[in-house]
Design a protein around this motif. Structure first.
Motif, mmCIF file in Angstrom:
data_model
loop_
_atom_site.group_PDB
_atom_site.id
_atom_site.type_symbol
_atom_site.label_atom_id
_atom_site.label_comp_id
_atom_site.label_asym_id
_atom_site.label_seq_id
_atom_site.Cartn_x
_atom_site.Cartn_y
_atom_site.Cartn_z
ATOM 1 N N ASP A 1 0.847 -1.196 0.000
ATOM 2 C CA ASP A 1 0.000 0.000 0.000
ATOM 3 C C ASP A 1 0.884 1.248 0.000
ATOM 4 N N GLY A 2 0.525 2.222 -0.841
ATOM 5 C CA GLY A 2 1.259 3.484 -0.855
ATOM 6 C C GLY A 2 2.598 3.374 -1.564
ATOM 7 N N TRP A 3 3.505 4.324 -1.254
ATOM 8 C CA TRP A 3 4.795 4.376 -1.915
ATOM 9 C C TRP A 3 5.764 5.185 -1.070
ATOM 10 N N LEU A 4 7.033 5.146 -1.465
ATOM 11 C CA LEU A 4 8.087 5.909 -0.803
ATOM 12 C C LEU A 4 8.679 6.898 -1.792
ATOM 13 N N GLU A 5 8.884 8.138 -1.350
ATOM 14 C CA GLU A 5 9.616 9.105 -2.155
ATOM 15 C C GLU A 5 11.109 8.797 -2.072
ATOM 16 N N GLN A 6 11.890 9.314 -3.027
ATOM 17 C CA GLN A 6 13.325 9.040 -3.057
ATOM 18 C C GLN A 6 14.003 9.484 -1.756
ATOM 19 N N GLU A 7 13.585 10.618 -1.225
ATOM 20 C CA GLU A 7 14.197 11.107 0.012
ATOM 21 C C GLU A 7 13.949 10.143 1.171
ATOM 22 N N GLU A 8 12.757 9.533 1.204
ATOM 23 C CA GLU A 8 12.462 8.546 2.243
ATOM 24 C C GLU A 8 13.319 7.306 2.079
ATOM 25 N N VAL A 9 13.512 6.883 0.832
ATOM 26 C CA VAL A 9 14.360 5.717 0.568
ATOM 27 C C VAL A 9 15.779 5.977 1.041
ATOM 28 N N GLU A 10 16.292 7.152 0.760
ATOM 29 C CA GLU A 10 17.658 7.487 1.172
ATOM 30 C C GLU A 10 17.775 7.550 2.689
ATOM 31 N N GLU A 11 16.766 8.107 3.326
ATOM 32 C CA GLU A 11 16.800 8.191 4.792
ATOM 33 C C GLU A 11 16.726 6.806 5.420
ATOM 34 N N LEU A 12 15.843 5.951 4.907
ATOM 35 C CA LEU A 12 15.687 4.611 5.472
ATOM 36 C C LEU A 12 16.894 3.727 5.195
ATOM 37 N N SER A 13 17.487 3.883 4.032
ATOM 38 C CA SER A 13 18.606 3.020 3.651
ATOM 39 C C SER A 13 19.942 3.510 4.181
ATOM 40 N N GLY A 14 20.034 4.811 4.424
ATOM 41 C CA GLY A 14 21.316 5.373 4.842
ATOM 42 C C GLY A 14 22.307 5.494 3.694
ATOM 43 N N VAL A 15 21.847 5.289 2.457
ATOM 44 C CA VAL A 15 22.720 5.393 1.285
ATOM 45 C C VAL A 15 22.502 6.762 0.645
ATOM 46 N N ARG A 16 23.598 7.470 0.422
ATOM 47 C CA ARG A 16 23.493 8.805 -0.146
ATOM 48 C C ARG A 16 23.315 8.754 -1.652
ATOM 49 N N ARG A 17 22.820 9.847 -2.181
ATOM 50 C CA ARG A 17 22.588 9.937 -3.619
ATOM 51 C C ARG A 17 23.815 10.457 -4.347
ATOM 52 N N MET A 18 23.874 10.172 -5.651
ATOM 53 C CA MET A 18 24.805 10.816 -6.576
ATOM 54 C C MET A 18 23.954 11.354 -7.712
ATOM 55 N N GLU A 19 23.899 12.672 -7.841
ATOM 56 C CA GLU A 19 23.005 13.301 -8.801
ATOM 57 C C GLU A 19 23.761 13.648 -10.072
ATOM 58 N N LEU A 20 23.163 13.290 -11.214
ATOM 59 C CA LEU A 20 23.762 13.576 -12.516
ATOM 60 C C LEU A 20 22.720 14.243 -13.414
ATOM 61 N N PRO A 21 23.165 15.106 -14.322
ATOM 62 C CA PRO A 21 22.222 15.666 -15.308
ATOM 63 C C PRO A 21 21.645 14.548 -16.175
ATOM 64 N N SER A 22 20.428 14.755 -16.659
ATOM 65 C CA SER A 22 19.739 13.737 -17.435
ATOM 66 C C SER A 22 20.535 13.313 -18.660
ATOM 67 N N ALA A 23 21.062 14.280 -19.413
ATOM 68 C CA ALA A 23 21.795 13.952 -20.644
ATOM 69 C C ALA A 23 23.014 13.100 -20.350
ATOM 70 N N VAL A 24 23.704 13.406 -19.245
ATOM 71 C CA VAL A 24 24.904 12.635 -18.883
ATOM 72 C C VAL A 24 24.530 11.213 -18.471
ATOM 73 N N ALA A 25 23.513 11.095 -17.598
ATOM 74 C CA ALA A 25 23.133 9.776 -17.091
ATOM 75 C C ALA A 25 22.614 8.869 -18.202
ATOM 76 N N LEU A 26 21.687 9.386 -19.016
ATOM 77 C CA LEU A 26 21.090 8.578 -20.070
ATOM 78 C C LEU A 26 22.096 8.268 -21.171
ATOM 79 N N GLY A 27 22.898 9.273 -21.521
ATOM 80 C CA GLY A 27 23.903 9.053 -22.560
ATOM 81 C C GLY A 27 24.936 8.032 -22.145
ATOM 82 N N ALA A 28 25.414 8.122 -20.893
ATOM 83 C CA ALA A 28 26.405 7.166 -20.404
ATOM 84 C C ALA A 28 25.822 5.765 -20.327
ATOM 85 N N ALA A 29 24.560 5.661 -19.826
ATOM 86 C CA ALA A 29 23.925 4.348 -19.723
ATOM 87 C C ALA A 29 23.788 3.693 -21.091
ATOM 88 N N ALA A 30 23.399 4.481 -22.090
ATOM 89 C CA ALA A 30 23.247 3.931 -23.442
ATOM 90 C C ALA A 30 24.584 3.481 -24.004
#
Length: 383
Positions: free
Chosen positions: A258-287
């Motif tokens: 039931d329901g869902w978790l926002e990304q900030e909640e996931v990070e708080e619960l997991s204790g794992v920090r984020r690494m933020e990348l621009p969309s073009a960089v992330a998608l281009g690198a993944a491809a």
């Protein structure tokens, strides 16, 4: 353990006056005799094994027919060993009231063409065989990924929302084709009903691009995206599949917490920090990394960590079903399950590689590796 050899059982029945030797029509009708005969494909492993064991232990089920390419551990089931693409499966399904089709290959490492050939042909064969021998219901299990992960999705989506996914993510093209086959089957085979079950992010002995996301030393977040997370524990999926097998619910429906978790909640619960990348960089690198074979996940998988695709589970609720797990509990179980694993851009690393690479440094190294490969290819073309 395995079931006794059929010849041994037959010889025993000649002299054993136990209830098992009595003709079925003369036996007292226990609760287990009154329910449907349910066949499960893919019954030896994963969700199929869990469901087979669950149904075999249920008084609401008369008999479980288990089908796989190898024999599983559930001795109470009647086993048939064959590939689901084999037309001979029709005879193995004879006498079943319901078929739950779980023989799917969604392994990240499988060749995509081979995976599609197995998944689509297997589903076609099961649907046709079931109709030919008088099975009245087939339950297909796909994924809520078929709704698509898009920035303008409602939160939550209704279960009858348009399926807007594309074939760009791992296995999603197969799932969309399986759903298309499921919609066509009742028209081609009057009397055959098809139920489609769509779990959200599945956790519990599973290995997908979405579970590997939580094996990374940093949680990749694409700048400007709005990730939301809705999990489904395999135990809850099994009970939802049981509801479908017992015909307590039909049509297409989602299953998850039931329901869902926002990304900030996931990070708080997991204790794992984020690494933020621009969309073009992330998608281009993944491809690029997928194209040169450094990662098993295509760039399309990234959309499911960027945009919302949570869905209502109201149809199951209306049928009386409730999840035993919360999103917070499933996330905790997932983090325990992936502890000690090291994944970068979807590719598993050994401990030495992960330690040497570090968190952000590892991502830079992978991007650098892609650039090195590109330069090497250009150099070879100039020679």
């Amino acid at each position: 353990m395995s079931s006794p050899d059929p010849q041994v059982r037959a010889a025993r029945n000649l002299t054993d006056p136990s209830p098992e030797s009595t003709p079925e029509e003369n036996r007292p009708r226990s609760p287990g005799n009154r329910g449907p005969v349910v066949a499960v494909t893919g019954a030896a492993t994963g969700i199929g094994e869990l469901l087979t064991a669950h149904l075999a232990a249920s008084d609401a089920i008369k008999q479980v027919i288990a089908i796989d390419e190898r024999r599983g551990e559930v001795s109470e089931a009647t086993w048939h060993i064959l590939d689901v693409r084999d037309p001979a499966i029709a005879e193995k399904l004879r006498g079943a009231d319901v078929v739950v089709h779980l023989a799917l290959d969604l392994d990240l490492e499988t060749d995509p063409a081979a995976r599609t050939a197995y998944n689509v042909r297997g589903t076609q064969t099961v649907l046709t065989a079931a109709a030919a021998v008088g099975v009245h219901r087939v339950v297909l299990c796909t994924s809520a990924m078929v709704y698509g992960a898009l920035a303008d999705n409602d939160v939550p989506l209704s279960e009858d929302a348009e399926l807007r996914a594309t074939a760009e993510a791992t296995g999603v093209g197969d799932l969309l084709e399986i759903e298309r086959l499921g919609r066509r089957a009742p028209r081609a085979h009057p009397g055959l009903n098809v139920t489609v079950v769509r779990p959200t992010v599945l956790v519990g002995g599973t290995d997908t691009a979405l579970t590997r996301y939580f094996e990374s030393p940093r949680l990749l977040v694409v700048a400007g995206s709005r990730p939301t997370w809705q999990f489904c524990h395999v135990e809850d999926l099994v009970t939802a599949l049981e509801y479908a097998a017992l015909e307590k619910i039909d049509g297409e429906f989602a299953v998850g917490c039931d329901g869902w978790l926002e990304q900030e909640e996931v990070e708080e619960l997991s204790g794992v920090r984020r690494m933020e990348l621009p969309s073009a960089v992330a998608l281009g690198a993944a491809a690029r990394l997928h194209r040169i074979g450094l990662t098993p996940s295509p760039a399309g998988d990234l959309a499911y960590t960027m945009h919302p695709w949570v869905v209502s589970v109201s149809r199951l609720h209306d049928a009386g079903w409730r999840p035993k797990w919360t999103n917070e509990e499933v996330l905790g179980a997932l983090l325990e399950e992936v502890e000690g694993r090291h994944t970068l851009a979807g590719r598993r690393l050994g401990r030495k590689d992960a330690t040497a690479a570090g968190a952000a440094g590892a991502t830079v190294a992978l991007l650098g590796a892609a650039a090195v490969v590109r330069r090497a290819r250009k150099a070879r073309r100039r020679i």
